[in-house]
Design a protein around this motif. Sequence first.
Motif, short mmCIF file in Angstrom:
data_model
loop_
_atom_site.label_atom_id
_atom_site.label_comp_id
_atom_site.label_asym_id
_atom_site.label_seq_id
_atom_site.Cartn_x
_atom_site.Cartn_y
_atom_site.Cartn_z
N PRO A 152 0.82 -1.20 0.00
CA PRO A 152 0.00 0.00 0.00
C PRO A 152 0.86 1.26 0.00
O PRO A 152 1.94 1.28 0.60
CB PRO A 152 -0.81 -0.12 1.30
CG PRO A 152 -0.77 -1.56 1.65
CD PRO A 152 0.55 -2.07 1.16
N PRO A 153 0.40 2.31 -0.64
CA PRO A 153 1.20 3.55 -0.69
C PRO A 153 1.41 4.14 0.70
O PRO A 153 0.48 4.23 1.50
CB PRO A 153 0.35 4.48 -1.57
CG PRO A 153 -1.03 3.92 -1.51
CD PRO A 153 -0.88 2.45 -1.35
N GLY A 154 2.68 4.49 0.98
CA GLY A 154 2.99 5.10 2.27
C GLY A 154 3.35 4.12 3.36
O GLY A 154 3.79 4.54 4.43
N PHE A 155 3.20 2.80 3.12
CA PHE A 155 3.51 1.80 4.14
C PHE A 155 4.97 1.36 3.96
O PHE A 155 5.34 0.81 2.93
CB PHE A 155 2.58 0.59 4.01
CG PHE A 155 1.22 0.81 4.61
CD1 PHE A 155 0.82 0.12 5.74
CD2 PHE A 155 0.35 1.74 4.06
CE1 PHE A 155 -0.43 0.33 6.30
CE2 PHE A 155 -0.91 1.95 4.60
CZ PHE A 155 -1.30 1.25 5.73
N PRO A 156 5.81 1.58 4.98
CA PRO A 156 7.23 1.25 4.84
C PRO A 156 7.47 -0.26 4.86
O PRO A 156 6.64 -1.03 5.33
CB PRO A 156 7.86 1.92 6.06
CG PRO A 156 6.76 1.95 7.07
CD PRO A 156 5.50 2.15 6.30
N ASP A 157 8.62 -0.65 4.32
CA ASP A 157 9.04 -2.06 4.34
C ASP A 157 9.68 -2.34 5.70
O ASP A 157 10.73 -1.80 6.03
CB ASP A 157 10.05 -2.29 3.21
CG ASP A 157 10.39 -3.76 3.05
OD1 ASP A 157 9.89 -4.58 3.86
OD2 ASP A 157 11.15 -4.10 2.13
N LEU A 158 9.03 -3.20 6.48
CA LEU A 158 9.53 -3.49 7.83
C LEU A 158 10.56 -4.62 7.79
O LEU A 158 10.50 -5.50 6.92
CB LEU A 158 8.37 -3.88 8.75
CG LEU A 158 7.25 -2.85 8.92
CD1 LEU A 158 6.20 -3.37 9.89
CD2 LEU A 158 7.80 -1.51 9.40
N PRO A 159 11.50 -4.62 8.71
CA PRO A 159 12.48 -5.71 8.76
C PRO A 159 11.81 -7.01 9.20
O PRO A 159 10.77 -7.00 9.87
CB PRO A 159 13.49 -5.22 9.81
CG PRO A 159 12.72 -4.26 10.66
CD PRO A 159 11.74 -3.60 9.75
N GLY A 160 12.42 -8.12 8.81
CA GLY A 160 11.89 -9.42 9.20
C GLY A 160 11.11 -10.07 8.08
O GLY A 160 10.92 -9.52 7.00
N ALA A 161 10.65 -11.30 8.36
CA ALA A 161 9.94 -12.08 7.36
C ALA A 161 8.53 -11.53 7.14
O ALA A 161 7.91 -10.94 8.02
CB ALA A 161 9.86 -13.55 7.80
N THR A 162 8.05 -11.74 5.92
CA THR A 162 6.69 -11.32 5.58
C THR A 162 5.67 -12.26 6.22
O THR A 162 5.83 -13.49 6.18
CB THR A 162 6.49 -11.32 4.05
OG1 THR A 162 7.46 -10.45 3.46
CG2 THR A 162 5.09 -10.86 3.69
N VAL A 163 4.65 -11.69 6.83
CA VAL A 163 3.60 -12.48 7.47
C VAL A 163 2.57 -12.88 6.43
O VAL A 163 2.02 -12.03 5.73
CB VAL A 163 2.93 -11.68 8.61
CG1 VAL A 163 1.81 -12.49 9.24
CG2 VAL A 163 3.96 -11.28 9.64
N LYS A 164 2.33 -14.18 6.30
CA LYS A 164 1.33 -14.68 5.36
C LYS A 164 0.04 -14.96 6.12
O LYS A 164 0.05 -15.61 7.16
CB LYS A 164 1.82 -15.96 4.68
CG LYS A 164 3.13 -15.80 3.91
CD LYS A 164 2.97 -14.82 2.75
CE LYS A 164 4.27 -14.69 1.94
NZ LYS A 164 4.15 -13.71 0.84
N ILE A 165 -1.07 -14.46 5.58
CA ILE A 165 -2.36 -14.71 6.21
C ILE A 165 -3.31 -15.29 5.18
O ILE A 165 -3.12 -15.16 3.97
CB ILE A 165 -2.97 -13.42 6.81
CG1 ILE A 165 -3.31 -12.43 5.70
CG2 ILE A 165 -2.04 -12.81 7.83
CD1 ILE A 165 -4.07 -11.24 6.22
N ASP A 166 -4.35 -15.96 5.66
CA ASP A 166 -5.35 -16.58 4.79
C ASP A 166 -6.51 -15.62 4.64
O ASP A 166 -7.27 -15.39 5.58
CB ASP A 166 -5.83 -17.90 5.41
CG ASP A 166 -6.86 -18.60 4.53
OD1 ASP A 166 -7.01 -18.19 3.37
OD2 ASP A 166 -7.50 -19.54 5.02
#
Length: 261
Positions: A152-166
Amino acid sequence: MKRMLAVLVAVLAALAAGAVPAGAAGNWAVTYLDPLPGRFEGGKPYALGFWVLQHGNHPFEGRLGPVGLRLTGEGGKSLLFNGTALPEAGHYATAVVVPEGTWKVQGVQGTFQPYDVGTLVVPGGLKLNPVQKESIDAFVANGRDYWDEVRPPGFPDLPGATVKIDTQRAATEAGPAVVTAAPQEPAASPPATAGRAAEEPGGVPAYTLLLAAAGGALLAAAALRWPPLSRALSRRLSRRRSDDEPGPPADTSSETIVISG
């Protein structure tokens, strides 16, 4: 008896207040738009990407329902453009063709109340309503990142693994299988309300069954404490048992045909 009925109504009201789905109890979401065309012209198609995020900072996990963009013009004319789910959680796309005029743009957010995105002037541009900075701050503070490069625009890239959700996205919920530029004229229907309960088509919400069971149990208890009603129920049950008793066996000997060899 009047006092007992008053207690019954109070108990059912309390059950209803506690059994309504979370979306109906004031939950909310925000629609964010991807970078927009520099100018909109009447009668021309434009592909738009948008995000539907619960509380404005994370994808909704579960069955969201139909999403899209609704444009309402002068005189109440309304155009609805269904969204098609994209690979990223909470990300959708649609294509719009809008006549000239001034249009109020809303995000249709499934089980959540529609979100006011901004005002579109054709020919001209889309003026977005300001997004609360607190939503992005809450995303950072939570420390859970749901996206890779496309986010999403304006949302920074956070450190760590990407959280996958269903997100349980179904084609029937997300709109047509391909993006279409043809607007849909929605049929007359009641306005969307906050927290429309997510349900299976044609099904009955589970909390209505809970209310029915509780009401039946309380009515039975009332019948036992009120002699006239108790006697009426006893007579009805006695008649039903009498009707259910099997009659004498029928004589089938006259219907038997014997064929000799």
